[in-house]
Write a protein that holds these residues in place. Structure first.
Motif, PDB file in Angstrom:
ATOM      1  N   ARG A   1      15.582  -1.230  24.294  1.00  0.00           N
ATOM      2  CA  ARG A   1      15.856  -2.618  24.064  1.00  0.00           C
ATOM      3  C   ARG A   1      15.136  -3.427  23.221  1.00  0.00           C
ATOM      4  N   VAL A   2      14.201  -2.687  22.531  1.00  0.00           N
ATOM      5  CA  VAL A   2      13.295  -3.449  21.334  1.00  0.00           C
ATOM      6  C   VAL A   2      14.311  -3.646  20.352  1.00  0.00           C
ATOM      7  N   ALA A   3      14.507  -4.906  19.893  1.00  0.00           N
ATOM      8  CA  ALA A   3      15.531  -4.919  18.897  1.00  0.00           C
ATOM      9  C   ALA A   3      14.919  -4.952  17.342  1.00  0.00           C
ATOM     10  N   ASP A   4      13.716  -5.311  17.250  1.00  0.00           N
ATOM     11  CA  ASP A   4      12.759  -5.543  16.037  1.00  0.00           C
ATOM     12  C   ASP A   4      11.669  -4.656  15.917  1.00  0.00           C
ATOM     13  N   HIS A   5      11.386  -3.837  14.799  1.00  0.00           N
ATOM     14  CA  HIS A   5      10.363  -3.023  14.965  1.00  0.00           C
ATOM     15  C   HIS A   5       9.142  -3.910  14.803  1.00  0.00           C
ATOM     16  N   ARG A   6       9.217  -5.263  14.411  1.00  0.00           N
ATOM     17  CA  ARG A   6       8.006  -6.097  14.201  1.00  0.00           C
ATOM     18  C   ARG A   6       7.580  -6.763  15.443  1.00  0.00           C
ATOM     19  N   ASP A   7       8.362  -6.400  16.535  1.00  0.00           N
ATOM     20  CA  ASP A   7       8.007  -6.840  17.882  1.00  0.00           C
ATOM     21  C   ASP A   7       6.800  -6.158  18.530  1.00  0.00           C
ATOM     22  N   PRO A   8       5.794  -7.288  18.759  1.00  0.00           N
ATOM     23  CA  PRO A   8       4.370  -6.670  19.177  1.00  0.00           C
ATOM     24  C   PRO A   8       4.464  -5.789  20.680  1.00  0.00           C
TER      25      PRO A   8
ATOM     26  N   SER B   1       0.594  -4.495  10.731  1.00  0.00           N
ATOM     27  CA  SER B   1      -0.803  -4.583  10.342  1.00  0.00           C
ATOM     28  C   SER B   1      -1.589  -4.866  11.387  1.00  0.00           C
ATOM     29  N   ASP B   2      -1.380  -4.112  12.579  1.00  0.00           N
ATOM     30  CA  ASP B   2      -2.186  -4.421  13.796  1.00  0.00           C
ATOM     31  C   ASP B   2      -3.502  -3.359  13.867  1.00  0.00           C
ATOM     32  N   THR B   3      -4.656  -3.871  13.486  1.00  0.00           N
ATOM     33  CA  THR B   3      -5.612  -2.977  13.330  1.00  0.00           C
ATOM     34  C   THR B   3      -6.147  -2.253  14.761  1.00  0.00           C
ATOM     35  N   LEU B   4      -5.890  -2.923  15.857  1.00  0.00           N
ATOM     36  CA  LEU B   4      -6.384  -2.408  16.948  1.00  0.00           C
ATOM     37  C   LEU B   4      -5.257  -1.456  17.460  1.00  0.00           C
ATOM     38  N   TYR B   5      -4.087  -1.616  17.285  1.00  0.00           N
ATOM     39  CA  TYR B   5      -3.107  -0.432  17.612  1.00  0.00           C
ATOM     40  C   TYR B   5      -3.186   0.722  16.804  1.00  0.00           C
ATOM     41  N   LEU B   6      -3.478   0.408  15.577  1.00  0.00           N
ATOM     42  CA  LEU B   6      -3.753   1.686  14.885  1.00  0.00           C
ATOM     43  C   LEU B   6      -4.992   2.487  15.367  1.00  0.00           C
ATOM     44  N   ALA B   7      -6.163   1.813  15.855  1.00  0.00           N
ATOM     45  CA  ALA B   7      -7.252   2.407  16.327  1.00  0.00           C
ATOM     46  C   ALA B   7      -6.805   3.326  17.545  1.00  0.00           C
ATOM     47  N   LYS B   8      -5.775   2.444  18.596  1.00  0.00           N
ATOM     48  CA  LYS B   8      -5.395   3.193  19.614  1.00  0.00           C
ATOM     49  C   LYS B   8      -4.519   4.509  19.263  1.00  0.00           C
ATOM     50  N   GLY B   9      -3.749   4.405  18.096  1.00  0.00           N
ATOM     51  CA  GLY B   9      -2.764   5.405  17.766  1.00  0.00           C
ATOM     52  C   GLY B   9      -3.592   6.527  17.485  1.00  0.00           C
TER      53      GLY B   9
END
Length: 642
Positions: A61-68, A105-113
């Motif tokens: 149900r996520v329509a846009d890949h830019r959705d946080p 450009s989400d640095t925190l989730y890059l770290a989590k990934g």
């Protein structure tokens, strides 16, 4: 786009629950959104499979890949797949999380990934990839200023390097983590960091330092279980130091504290306690305890623990039942191979090279050489990779700096050049070391082959000369004797010819071929018993106690010829009336002692003629040793490696 395909796939999946019916309460726009299913999946009352199903519905149900929210969903999906052991799926979604975090450009989730990906490779027993992803995660956590997470990644990097055998690198990362971790909220990681430093010290045999760091780890433990694990480690170091009473006391004390439900930890303590008691006194019967621990580990499929059990049982049975010792060593090799533990494989192969029969031992020796070489190369590659990653990180940070003056720019460029030269120098030295080790290994193998070929050539030459002496010389002398036999005037000549005939017959007998198979013991006894003449008496002890089938044919031939030479010398020169020969077997050597009550040789007058020199040369060919004592009678002590 891969994400679009993913959405279509989960639209099909998410339309029904596990019974094929729509989820209750999903009617209406608010109750059919990604946020709604994401929130429902977080409820503690649900099991993991149901949470994963809800998370899949949220993803569709996520329509846009830019959705946080997409990043939160992917992160939680990775966690759920990990808890269910579905590592292929979690690895796929980890890559998706890294990709979409980069797009946002989400640095925190890059770290989590990268953190999630590092954990997956840790579960998959791939420490090298775990290390690479942990250092990437650390870089992004540094960027967002989360010191606690930086320290945690450093601990995980230390653990990965430890599994790769790079203990100095492991210690370096664990020590660095101490400056980032918080004493209150990171107590578990602090304990783990000190534990990793202690392990590195133990591997370097710096036992007192290891105990000190284990005590530091105890200060930060958060549970009785963690305390017991560290106390067990301290007991193992005490055992390494041969402080058996202290080790047994610690293990006995913590065994009573371990819950019967914690089978894996209880098996570890039982096994270590039994093994320590046996090392303290090899007469102690600890077999039932060792086997109890093994049974518990088999029931839990504790791969790491099974390696310790098989190693300890192999050691225990080595002096009393070689076949069982070999069987357990083979199990040790099998499990350490499945567990992808090269250190365990090397230790298991060392046991098998020593314990197995000659033919199997050679095969295990080859595997040991190959694995040892590959492990050394892998460790060097990891060290170089670690240095390269650190260098790349430094370079990236340097490129982000804004130069204030041309002088600062020049200084930074110079530093970069020096660092590059250092890395290049390290790589060149590493390659040179690997090349030298490879050359040394090949040379050693070639020398061993030449040595075997020389010994075989000597043996074949002896047999050939023996046959010629018997067939040509001895028979020729005998025919001349027969022709002169009827003439009494030739009596003196006949006597001399008879002496020559006897001599050639003895030479032939001393160099005949030797049966190195099942009849070797009988043939050796027959040879020794054929020498005494007149009043001389020979006593042989322990010959029948030696497991001759475990001794190589090469060593049997050498032993036979050496004893034959000693008996010949006794017969010719000593005038002995009593000869004693004893045979004894230790785990690593075959020991033979020859002694007679002959005239001996005064101190300082022992000369190494052809006989003694040949005797020594034969022994040296098979890496053995021989010593002589000639003060009272004649005595020789022979040692051959088994």
């Amino acid at each position: 786009m891969k994400f679009s395909f993913l959405v279509l796939f989960f639209i099909v999946l998410a339309g029904c629950d596990r019974q094929g019916m729509p989820l209750q309460g999903t009617t209406g726009k608010a109750k059919d959104s990604a946020a709604y299913f994401y929130r429902r999946s977080g409820e503690d009352t649900r099991d993991k499979d149901e949470k994963l199903l809800l998370m899949n519905r949220a993803l569709t149900r996520v329509a846009d890949h830019r959705d946080p929210l997409l990043l939160k969903i992917l992160s939680q999906k990775i966690y759920l797949h990990n808890t269910l052991g579905q590592y292929d799926s979690s690895l796929y979604y980890a890559d998706e999380l890294i990709k979409f975090s980069g797009l946002q450009s989400d640095t925190l989730y890059l770290a989590k990934g990268y953190y999630r990906k590092s954990r997956i490779f840790s579960y998959l027993k791939n420490p090298e990839e775990s290390f690479r992803n942990a250092i990437e995660s650390k870089k992004f956590y540094l960027a967002v200023g989360d010191s606690s997470q930086v320290g945690r990644r450093l601990v995980e990097m230390a653990i990965a390097l430890g599994h790769l055998g790079d203990y100095s690198g492991s210690q370096e990362n664990a020590t660095e983590s101490l400056s980032y971790l918080d004493g209150k909220k990171d107590s578990l990681y602090l304990s783990s960091a000190y534990n990793r430093i202690a392990i590195s010290y133990r591997k370097q045999k710096l036992y007192d330092y290891a105990i000190e760091e284990y005590k530091n780890a105890l200060r930060f433990v958060s549970s009785a279980k963690d305390s017991i694990i560290i106390l067990n480690n301290i007991a193992n170091v005490k055992r390494d130091k041969s402080e058996f009473d202290s080790a047994v006391g610690i293990l006995t004390g913590i065994l009573d504290e371990v819950s019967a439900k914690n089978t894996i930890l209880r098996a570890r303590i039982i096994d270590n306690l039994a093994y320590t008691k046996w090392l303290q006194n090899p007469e102690t019967d600890v077999r039932s305890a060792l086997e109890e621990a093994l049974k518990m580990r088999l029931e839990k499929n504790d791969m790491e623990g099974l390696q310790a059990s098989y190693a300890h049982l192999s050691d225990f049975f080595e002096p009393i039942a070689n076949a069982r010792a070999v069987a357990y060593a083979k199990k040790y090799l099998e499990v350490s191979t499945q567990y992808k533990n090269p250190e365990g494989q090397i230790k298991a192969l060392e046991k098998l090279v020593y314990l197995a029969g000659p033919s199997e031992s050679q095969e295990y020796a080859k595997r040991y050489a190959v694995l040892s070489d590959s492990l050394g190369i892998a460790q060097l590659r990891v060290k170089n990779a670690f240095a390269k990653i650190k260098f790349d990180y430094v370079r990236e940070e340097q490129q982000k700096l804004k130069y204030k003056t041309e002088k600062e720019k020049a200084e930074l460029l110079l530093k970069k050049k020096k660092t590059e030269n250092l890395i290049l120098f390290t790589v060149v030295i590493g390659l040179a070391v690997i090349s030298y080790l490879w050359y040394a290994l090949q040379r050693t193998r070639a020398q061993a082959k030449i040595s075997r070929e020389k010994q075989e050539a000597i043996y074949n030459t002896e047999i050939r000369l023996s046959k010629r002496v018997h067939d040509e010389l001895a028979n020729g002398v005998y025919n001349v004797m027969a022709q002169l036999g009827e003439d009494n005037s030739n009596k003196e000549i006949l006597d001399k010819l008879e002496n020559i005939y006897t001599l050639t017959r003895d030479i032939s007998r001393e160099n005949t071929s030797i049966d190195t198979g099942n009849r070797f013991e009988e043939e050796l006894a027959s040879m020794l018993g054929s020498y005494p003449e007149g009043t001389a008496k020979i006593v042989i002890l322990g010959l029948e106690d030696i497991p001759w089938q475990e001794i190589s044919a090469e060593k049997k031939i050498v032993l036979y010829r050496v004893l034959q030479e000693l008996m010949t010398n006794m017969k010719k020169y000593s005038g002995a009336t009593l000869v004693a020969i004893t045979f004894a077997k230790t785990p690593k050597t075959l020991q033979i002692t020859y002694s007679d009550n002959g005239v001996g040789i005064p101190s300082g007058k022992l000369k190494y003629g052809n006989g003694l020199r040949n005797t020594e040369n034969r022994i040296l060919f098979v890496k053995g040793s021989i010593t002589f004592d000639t003060e009272k009678g004649f005595r020789a002590e022979i040692q051959l490696p088994c």
